[in-house]
Design a protein around this motif. Structure first.
Motif, PDB file in Angstrom:
ATOM      1  N   LYS A  67       0.838  -1.209   0.000  1.00 24.99           N
ATOM      2  CA  LYS A  67       0.000   0.000   0.000  1.00 24.99           C
ATOM      3  C   LYS A  67       0.869   1.254   0.000  1.00 24.99           C
ATOM      4  O   LYS A  67       0.541   2.247  -0.654  1.00 24.99           O
ATOM      5  N   ALA A  68       1.972   1.228   0.768  1.00 26.94           N
ATOM      6  CA  ALA A  68       2.856   2.402   0.808  1.00 26.94           C
ATOM      7  C   ALA A  68       3.495   2.635  -0.559  1.00 26.94           C
ATOM      8  O   ALA A  68       3.614   3.778  -1.024  1.00 26.94           O
ATOM      9  N   ILE A  69       3.895   1.546  -1.212  1.00 25.79           N
ATOM     10  CA  ILE A  69       4.521   1.659  -2.544  1.00 25.79           C
ATOM     11  C   ILE A  69       3.513   2.243  -3.544  1.00 25.79           C
ATOM     12  O   ILE A  69       3.824   3.144  -4.320  1.00 25.79           O
ATOM     13  N   GLU A  70       2.276   1.737  -3.463  1.00 20.56           N
ATOM     14  CA  GLU A  70       1.229   2.246  -4.357  1.00 20.56           C
ATOM     15  C   GLU A  70       0.945   3.722  -4.081  1.00 20.56           C
ATOM     16  O   GLU A  70       0.821   4.531  -4.997  1.00 20.56           O
ATOM     17  N   SER A  71       0.879   4.074  -2.789  1.00 23.11           N
ATOM     18  CA  SER A  71       0.557   5.483  -2.472  1.00 23.11           C
ATOM     19  C   SER A  71       1.694   6.415  -2.876  1.00 23.11           C
ATOM     20  O   SER A  71       1.480   7.606  -3.090  1.00 23.11           O
ATOM     21  N   ALA A  72       2.918   5.872  -3.007  1.00 24.50           N
ATOM     22  CA  ALA A  72       4.044   6.683  -3.495  1.00 24.50           C
ATOM     23  C   ALA A  72       4.052   6.755  -5.025  1.00 24.50           C
ATOM     24  O   ALA A  72       4.915   7.424  -5.613  1.00 24.50           O
ATOM     25  N   GLY A  73       3.125   6.042  -5.654  1.00 23.57           N
ATOM     26  CA  GLY A  73       3.066   6.037  -7.120  1.00 23.57           C
ATOM     27  C   GLY A  73       4.173   5.196  -7.731  1.00 23.57           C
ATOM     28  O   GLY A  73       4.617   5.461  -8.856  1.00 23.57           O
ATOM     29  N   LEU A  74       4.606   4.188  -6.990  1.00 19.29           N
ATOM     30  CA  LEU A  74       5.735   3.372  -7.439  1.00 19.29           C
ATOM     31  C   LEU A  74       5.319   1.926  -7.661  1.00 19.29           C
ATOM     32  O   LEU A  74       4.222   1.504  -7.305  1.00 19.29           O
ATOM     33  N   HIS A  75       6.243   1.163  -8.199  1.00 20.39           N
ATOM     34  CA  HIS A  75       6.111  -0.285  -8.368  1.00 20.39           C
ATOM     35  C   HIS A  75       7.128  -0.926  -7.422  1.00 20.39           C
ATOM     36  O   HIS A  75       8.176  -0.305  -7.145  1.00 20.39           O
ATOM     37  N   PRO A  76       6.858  -2.133  -6.905  1.00 19.20           N
ATOM     38  CA  PRO A  76       7.854  -2.751  -6.011  1.00 19.20           C
ATOM     39  C   PRO A  76       9.273  -2.729  -6.579  1.00 19.20           C
ATOM     40  O   PRO A  76      10.248  -2.579  -5.821  1.00 19.20           O
ATOM     41  N   LEU A 104       7.738  -9.791  -2.047  1.00 17.75           N
ATOM     42  CA  LEU A 104       7.497  -8.716  -3.024  1.00 17.75           C
ATOM     43  C   LEU A 104       8.126  -9.054  -4.375  1.00 17.75           C
ATOM     44  O   LEU A 104       8.012  -8.282  -5.325  1.00 17.75           O
ATOM     45  N   GLY A 105       8.808 -10.198  -4.431  1.00 14.00           N
ATOM     46  CA  GLY A 105       9.425 -10.625  -5.690  1.00 14.00           C
ATOM     47  C   GLY A 105      10.648  -9.806  -6.059  1.00 14.00           C
ATOM     48  O   GLY A 105      10.974  -9.665  -7.247  1.00 14.00           O
ATOM     49  N   LEU A 106      11.350  -9.269  -5.050  1.00 11.93           N
ATOM     50  CA  LEU A 106      12.525  -8.440  -5.320  1.00 11.93           C
ATOM     51  C   LEU A 106      13.807  -9.244  -5.116  1.00 11.93           C
ATOM     52  O   LEU A 106      13.828 -10.239  -4.396  1.00 11.93           O
TER      53      LEU A 106
END
Ligand code: ACO
Length: 335
Positions: A67-76, A104-106
């Motif tokens: 959710k934080a990544i999405e709210s930053a407008g980013l992708h994992p 997160l698949g990183l």
């Protein structure tokens, strides 16, 4: 705000997740000798969330992190490092941050945990800030406070089991764009390791390894001297708030909203009286979640943002205290 008006990093996105399962005071009164009236009067807590069987600390950390990544407008794949503040890691090692990375698949990015109990989120915020300012490899660092405290609670001990809950809060930290005046203005951290027995888990580490005896004595559960921790908390929440305001030549009048660690409403009421700050300046959600340790501040911050209580230009004071004993505060100008 006058001082620290050149913030170098900012909170680019926030997110939180709490498990769906609700445990009310009524539910607890069927398990231990307590009552809704006692818990609400002494703590302000009405209910808390607990993980389902099989739901790991890293699972709720990932849910908040996404959710934080999405709210930053980013992708994992935009995340360059992960730091998790937790006292309830999936395992002693590897770190829960490594589990989050996997989920997160990183690949390849640095991942580590930080253990500062309820002050964990402020510690990881300062570490992310330091990494971003000293190492050009990092642009977006995912920081998470995540706890599955239900796994370390003695559910037969009424003096502790009513206080805690599970949850996770996260933020993406990035360098402030040139010329911008918003961001993390200052962070103040402290610790006093002289009385570790005030709040600890005695067994299961390398000092007192797990054995049949430690299990029989319940030494793998959280132990707390509630009265002493209460006194410490009531003192340090004021000290950490005043220290960071004074260092930046600010007063409480300059602060729009305070996000305190959500341990006990009476600790916050004591702080409100001592600092002569009205209670409505403090964001409160401990009635719904109890004390979620390192998750407490970021979950509250996320809810304050999503409910519109934190808006662009607002000056936000984060303040926390916990086992160690540890404490910390941060001044943030929201974007
Ligand atoms: N239900 C009913 N009675 C209870 C309960 C309960 N759940 N728990 C304790 N009692 C009883 C006690 O046995 C005691 O009875 P007695 O007088 O017959 O001995 C009586 O209530 C009063 O107990 P106190 O401990 O004096 O209660 P107090 O008002 O101090 O509240 C509390 C206890 C809520 C734990 C408080 O001390 C507190 O909030 N401490 C701080 C906790 C905290 O903030 N922790 C933060 C850090 S956590 C982290 O870092 C992981």
């Amino acid at each position: 705000m006058t001082a620290g008006n050149n913030p170098s990093v900012y909170i680019k996105g926030v997110g939180s997740y709490v498990p769906e399962k609700i445990l009310t005071n009524q539910d607890l009164s069927k398990v231990v000798d307590t009552s809704d009236e006692w818990i609400v009067t002494r703590t302000g807590i009405k209910e808390r969330r607990v993980c389902e069987n099989g739901q790991e600390c890293s699972d709720i950390a990932v849910a908040a992190g996404r959710k934080a990544i999405e709210s930053a407008g980013l992708h994992p794949s935009d995340i360059d490092a992960i730091i998790v503040g937790t006292i309830t890691p999936d395992m002693i090692f590897p770190s829960t941050a490594c589990m989050v990375q996997k989920k997160l698949g990183l690949e390849n990015i640095p991942c580590t945990d930080v253990q500062a109990a309820c002050t964990g989120f402020l510690y990881v915020l300062d570490m992310a800030r330091g990494m971003l300012l000293t190492n050009h490899r990092y642009n977006n660092i995912l920081i998470i406070g995540a706890e599955k405290l239900s796994s370390i609670i003695d559910w037969s001990d009424r003096s502790t089991c009513v206080l805690f809950g599970d949850g996770a809060g996260a933020a993406v930290i990035a360098r402030t764009p040139a010329g911008a005046t918003y961001g993390v203005n200052d962070i103040y951290l402290g610790a006093d390791g002289s009385n570790p027995e005030l709040l600890n888990i005695p067994a299961g580490g390398s000092s007192l390894t797990a054995s049949e005896a430690t299990l029989a004595q319940g030494q793998h559960f959280l132990k707390m001297n509630g009265k002493e921790v209460f006194k410490f908390a009531s003192r340090v929440i004021v000290q950490a708030s005043e220290e960071i305001l004074n260092a930046n030549n600010l007063s409480m009048d300059d602060v729009d909203i305070i996000i305190p660690h959500q341990a006990n409403i009476r600790i916050i009421e004591n702080a409100s009286k001592a600092m002569k700050v009205p209670m409505d300046k403090f964001f409160i959600n401990l009635d719904r979640y109890g004390n979620t340790s390192a998750a407490s501040v970021p979950v509250a911050m996320d809810e304050a943002v999503s409910s519109g209580l934190i808006q662009a230009g607002h000056h936000v004071l984060l303040v926390a205290f916990g086992a160690g004993l540890t404490w910390g505060s941060a001044l943030v100008k929201w974007h």
